[in-house]
Scaffold this motif. Structure first.
Motif, PDB file in Angstrom:
ATOM      1  N   ARG A  54       0.620  -1.227   0.052  1.00 53.73           N
ATOM      2  CA  ARG A  54       0.051  -0.045   0.007  1.00 53.73           C
ATOM      3  C   ARG A  54       0.779   1.330   0.054  1.00 53.73           C
ATOM      4  NH1 ARG A  54      -3.072   1.199   4.105  1.00 53.73           N
ATOM      5  NH2 ARG A  54      -4.837   1.792   3.177  1.00 53.73           N
ATOM      6  N   ILE A  55       0.843   1.906  -1.149  1.00 56.33           N
ATOM      7  CA  ILE A  55       1.773   3.252  -1.235  1.00 56.33           C
ATOM      8  C   ILE A  55       0.840   4.403  -1.286  1.00 56.33           C
ATOM      9  CG2 ILE A  55       1.864   3.150  -3.784  1.00 56.33           C
ATOM     10  CD1 ILE A  55       4.727   4.225  -3.062  1.00 56.33           C
ATOM     11  N   GLY A  56       1.185   5.481  -0.498  1.00 55.93           N
ATOM     12  CA  GLY A  56       0.384   6.358  -0.248  1.00 55.93           C
ATOM     13  C   GLY A  56       0.810   7.746  -1.245  1.00 55.93           C
ATOM     14  N   ILE A  57       0.090   8.483  -1.711  1.00 54.87           N
ATOM     15  CA  ILE A  57       0.497   9.629  -2.722  1.00 54.87           C
ATOM     16  C   ILE A  57       0.098  10.998  -2.096  1.00 54.87           C
ATOM     17  CG2 ILE A  57       0.369  10.845  -4.971  1.00 54.87           C
ATOM     18  CD1 ILE A  57       0.277   8.130  -6.170  1.00 54.87           C
ATOM     19  N   PRO A  58       0.876  11.830  -1.473  1.00 48.27           N
ATOM     20  CA  PRO A  58      -0.108  13.141  -0.944  1.00 48.27           C
ATOM     21  C   PRO A  58      -0.400  13.928  -1.979  1.00 48.27           C
ATOM     22  CG  PRO A  58       2.390  12.692  -0.161  1.00 48.27           C
ATOM     23  CD  PRO A  58       2.076  11.741  -1.315  1.00 48.27           C
ATOM     24  N   ARG A  59      -1.859  14.415  -1.727  1.00 54.04           N
ATOM     25  CA  ARG A  59      -2.666  15.022  -2.510  1.00 54.04           C
ATOM     26  C   ARG A  59      -2.313  16.679  -2.413  1.00 54.04           C
ATOM     27  NH1 ARG A  59      -8.003  13.691  -4.505  1.00 54.04           N
ATOM     28  NH2 ARG A  59      -8.387  12.036  -2.980  1.00 54.04           N
ATOM     29  N   ALA A  60      -1.071  16.759  -2.740  1.00 57.04           N
ATOM     30  CA  ALA A  60      -0.479  18.157  -2.511  1.00 57.04           C
ATOM     31  C   ALA A  60       0.998  18.247  -3.735  1.00 57.04           C
ATOM     32  CB  ALA A  60       0.043  18.339  -1.541  1.00 57.04           C
ATOM     33  N   LEU A  61       1.000  19.774  -4.073  1.00 61.02           N
ATOM     34  CA  LEU A  61       2.301  19.833  -4.665  1.00 61.02           C
ATOM     35  C   LEU A  61       2.012  19.521  -6.110  1.00 61.02           C
ATOM     36  CD1 LEU A  61       5.031  20.151  -2.214  1.00 61.02           C
ATOM     37  CD2 LEU A  61       3.826  21.828  -3.136  1.00 61.02           C
ATOM     38  N   LEU A  62       2.923  18.589  -6.551  1.00 63.45           N
ATOM     39  CA  LEU A  62       3.034  18.249  -8.262  1.00 63.45           C
ATOM     40  C   LEU A  62       2.124  17.098  -8.432  1.00 63.45           C
ATOM     41  CD1 LEU A  62       6.868  18.613  -9.219  1.00 63.45           C
ATOM     42  CD2 LEU A  62       4.772  20.093  -9.610  1.00 63.45           C
ATOM     43  N   TYR A  63       1.324  16.580  -7.378  1.00 66.04           N
ATOM     44  CA  TYR A  63       0.294  15.396  -7.443  1.00 66.04           C
ATOM     45  C   TYR A  63      -0.526  16.101  -8.594  1.00 66.04           C
ATOM     46  CZ  TYR A  63      -4.106  13.105  -6.898  1.00 66.04           C
ATOM     47  OH  TYR A  63      -5.181  12.443  -7.310  1.00 66.04           O
ATOM     48  N   TYR A  64      -0.752  17.431  -8.617  1.00 65.30           N
ATOM     49  CA  TYR A  64      -1.659  18.168  -9.489  1.00 65.30           C
ATOM     50  C   TYR A  64      -1.236  18.553 -10.724  1.00 65.30           C
ATOM     51  CZ  TYR A  64      -4.681  19.027  -5.586  1.00 65.30           C
ATOM     52  OH  TYR A  64      -5.445  18.942  -4.342  1.00 65.30           O
TER      53      TYR A  64
ATOM     54  N   VAL B  99       5.119   6.241   1.551  1.00 65.97           N
ATOM     55  CA  VAL B  99       4.656   7.444   0.937  1.00 65.97           C
ATOM     56  C   VAL B  99       5.626   7.821  -0.063  1.00 65.97           C
ATOM     57  CG1 VAL B  99       4.281   9.826   1.093  1.00 65.97           C
ATOM     58  CG2 VAL B  99       3.736   8.230   2.995  1.00 65.97           C
ATOM     59  N   PHE B 100       5.019   8.008  -1.291  1.00 68.98           N
ATOM     60  CA  PHE B 100       5.945   8.281  -2.596  1.00 68.98           C
ATOM     61  C   PHE B 100       6.108   9.920  -2.470  1.00 68.98           C
ATOM     62  CE2 PHE B 100       6.039   9.685  -7.091  1.00 68.98           C
ATOM     63  CZ  PHE B 100       7.158   9.023  -7.340  1.00 68.98           C
ATOM     64  N   VAL B 101       7.426  10.419  -2.288  1.00 67.19           N
ATOM     65  CA  VAL B 101       7.843  11.620  -2.515  1.00 67.19           C
ATOM     66  C   VAL B 101       8.957  11.872  -3.404  1.00 67.19           C
ATOM     67  CG1 VAL B 101       8.504  13.620  -1.159  1.00 67.19           C
ATOM     68  CG2 VAL B 101       7.200  11.658  -0.020  1.00 67.19           C
ATOM     69  N   PRO B 102       8.736  11.966  -4.791  1.00 64.28           N
ATOM     70  CA  PRO B 102       9.909  12.379  -5.647  1.00 64.28           C
ATOM     71  C   PRO B 102      10.740  13.514  -5.624  1.00 64.28           C
ATOM     72  CG  PRO B 102       7.916  12.947  -6.835  1.00 64.28           C
ATOM     73  CD  PRO B 102       7.210  12.353  -5.370  1.00 64.28           C
ATOM     74  N   SER B 103      11.954  13.352  -5.998  1.00 68.25           N
ATOM     75  CA  SER B 103      12.814  14.565  -5.922  1.00 68.25           C
ATOM     76  C   SER B 103      12.942  14.805  -7.411  1.00 68.25           C
ATOM     77  CB  SER B 103      14.113  14.007  -5.468  1.00 68.25           C
ATOM     78  OG  SER B 103      15.338  14.982  -5.572  1.00 68.25           O
ATOM     79  N   LEU B 104      12.639  16.145  -7.707  1.00 69.17           N
ATOM     80  CA  LEU B 104      12.522  16.454  -9.054  1.00 69.17           C
ATOM     81  C   LEU B 104      13.445  17.636  -9.029  1.00 69.17           C
ATOM     82  CD1 LEU B 104       8.750  16.158 -10.006  1.00 69.17           C
ATOM     83  CD2 LEU B 104      10.668  14.728 -10.222  1.00 69.17           C
ATOM     84  N   MET B 105      14.435  17.765 -10.188  1.00 68.49           N
ATOM     85  CA  MET B 105      15.454  18.580 -10.307  1.00 68.49           C
ATOM     86  C   MET B 105      14.949  19.513 -11.463  1.00 68.49           C
ATOM     87  SD  MET B 105      17.872  18.398  -7.987  1.00 68.49           S
ATOM     88  CE  MET B 105      19.012  19.108  -8.413  1.00 68.49           C
ATOM     89  N   GLY B 106      14.612  18.812 -12.664  1.00 69.27           N
ATOM     90  CA  GLY B 106      14.266  19.394 -13.760  1.00 69.27           C
ATOM     91  C   GLY B 106      14.365  18.563 -14.916  1.00 69.27           C
ATOM     92  N   TYR B 107      13.581  18.852 -15.959  1.00 71.89           N
ATOM     93  CA  TYR B 107      13.472  18.327 -17.456  1.00 71.89           C
ATOM     94  C   TYR B 107      14.291  18.826 -18.375  1.00 71.89           C
ATOM     95  CZ  TYR B 107       9.675  15.281 -15.523  1.00 71.89           C
ATOM     96  OH  TYR B 107       9.027  14.044 -15.011  1.00 71.89           O
ATOM     97  N   GLY B 108      15.089  19.801 -18.220  1.00 67.22           N
ATOM     98  CA  GLY B 108      16.041  20.473 -19.017  1.00 67.22           C
ATOM     99  C   GLY B 108      16.492  21.896 -18.713  1.00 67.22           C
TER     100      GLY B 108
ATOM    101  N   PHE C  35      12.699  23.059 -11.447  1.00 71.74           N
ATOM    102  CA  PHE C  35      11.642  23.308 -10.491  1.00 71.74           C
ATOM    103  C   PHE C  35      12.381  23.735  -9.151  1.00 71.74           C
ATOM    104  CE2 PHE C  35      10.504  19.340 -12.703  1.00 71.74           C
ATOM    105  CZ  PHE C  35       9.212  19.451 -12.672  1.00 71.74           C
ATOM    106  N   CYS C  36      11.574  24.480  -8.286  1.00 68.94           N
ATOM    107  CA  CYS C  36      11.842  25.127  -7.320  1.00 68.94           C
ATOM    108  C   CYS C  36      12.687  23.998  -6.270  1.00 68.94           C
ATOM    109  CB  CYS C  36      10.619  25.440  -6.361  1.00 68.94           C
ATOM    110  SG  CYS C  36      10.888  26.233  -4.906  1.00 68.94           S
TER     111      CYS C  36
ATOM    112  N   HIS D 151       0.363  27.875 -10.132  1.00 70.63           N
ATOM    113  CA  HIS D 151       0.928  26.790 -10.200  1.00 70.63           C
ATOM    114  C   HIS D 151      -0.471  25.855  -9.971  1.00 70.63           C
ATOM    115  CE1 HIS D 151       5.046  27.634 -10.146  1.00 70.63           C
ATOM    116  NE2 HIS D 151       4.740  28.488  -9.226  1.00 70.63           N
ATOM    117  N   PRO D 152      -0.371  24.614 -10.586  1.00 70.05           N
ATOM    118  CA  PRO D 152      -1.665  23.604 -10.279  1.00 70.05           C
ATOM    119  C   PRO D 152      -2.144  23.302  -9.040  1.00 70.05           C
ATOM    120  CG  PRO D 152       0.474  22.447 -11.195  1.00 70.05           C
ATOM    121  CD  PRO D 152       0.535  23.832 -11.385  1.00 70.05           C
TER     122      PRO D 152
END
Length: 251
Positions: free
Chosen positions: A16-26, A87-96, A101-102, A202-203
């Motif tokens: 069972r993995i949780g995804i916070p309904r916040a930030l980049l979830y949107y 809980v799934f919490v990715p680390s996102l630096m950027g796509y280029g 990202f902040c 921001h979404p």
């Protein structure tokens, strides 16, 4: 246990993995949910944001955290209370170079873990890192994470492709709805056409029901309906304002 990806399946016990309904979830939530579902996990979402979410996050945060980060920690706390395995919490630096990202998104896994440690609580964080400029691609991040859950390369690729397709379909559907709305407004008679405003945000601000609560504020007693004012109502307001100013000067 060695896999063809060269990693040990250290996350194979998670069901069972949780995804916070916040930030980049949107922004990426559809892809994340699809990916984990394709891997056979139960995806758990907590309830939408409310004041209780913010207050829970505020208790876990330092004063310098922004509102969005405090809400995020509140969502993590709700998932922990629901008894998820991780809980799934990715680390996102950027796509280029021009798509970064902040810094809060880069440090989010550490923020979540350490906030709970300081509070005397524990949370198991599952993460991956995307930094296209450093060669850490989105596809590699998803495939590597799938390997840690014990997936084969074929299973991992299938889950990743399904996630990308589901997110793309969602974006396309949203774009069609926006175009439909714009077309419907353009077809209205000019005299009845409401003031049209492009809202850029921001979404996680525009789509979060608690942060964007001002969208749903009730009409004042002066408003005939909960809609943007037409030209007629704007003229009426102008006449009322002119009348009030004249009365004030007369008195």
């Amino acid at each position: 246990m060695k896999l063809e990806f060269g990693q040990r399946a250290d996350l194979a016990d998670i069901r069972r993995i949780g995804i916070p309904r916040a930030l980049l979830y949107y922004r990426y939530g559809i892809a994340w949910r699809t990916f984990f579902t394709e891997l056979g996990l139960e995806v758990v979402l907590d309830a939408p944001s409310d004041r209780g979410t913010l207050e829970a996050g505020d208790r876990l945060s330092v004063d310098e955290c922004c509102l969005a980060s405090k809400l995020f920690l509140g969502h993590v706390a709700a998932l922990v209370d629901q008894g998820v395995d991780a809980v799934f919490v990715p680390s996102l630096m950027g796509y280029g170079r021009f798509d970064t990202f902040c810094t809060k998104f880069q440090a989010l896994p550490d923020l979540a873990e350490n906030a709970f440690i300081v509070a005397g609580r524990r949370v198991r964080v599952v993460s991956f890192r995307i930094d296209e400029l450093a060669g850490e691609t989105e596809e590699a991040a998803y495939l590597g994470l799938a390997a840690r859950f014990g997936a084969t390369r074929k299973e991992a690729r299938r889950a990743y492709k399904a996630a990308v397709a589901a997110q793309r379909d969602y974006y396309d559907a949203m774009a069609r709805e926006q175009e439909k709305l714009v077309r419907s407004i353009s077809k209205m008679p000019a005299a009845e056409r409401p003031l049209t405003i492009l809202l850029a945000a921001h979404p996680y601000v525009s789509h979060d029901p608690f942060v964007a609560v001002w969208w749903k504020m009730p009409c004042t007693s002066r408003e005939p309906a909960c809609s943007l004012p037409t030209r007629q109502t704007r003229r009426a307001r102008s006449r009322r304002a002119t009348s009030s100013a004249t009365s004030s000067r007369g008195s």
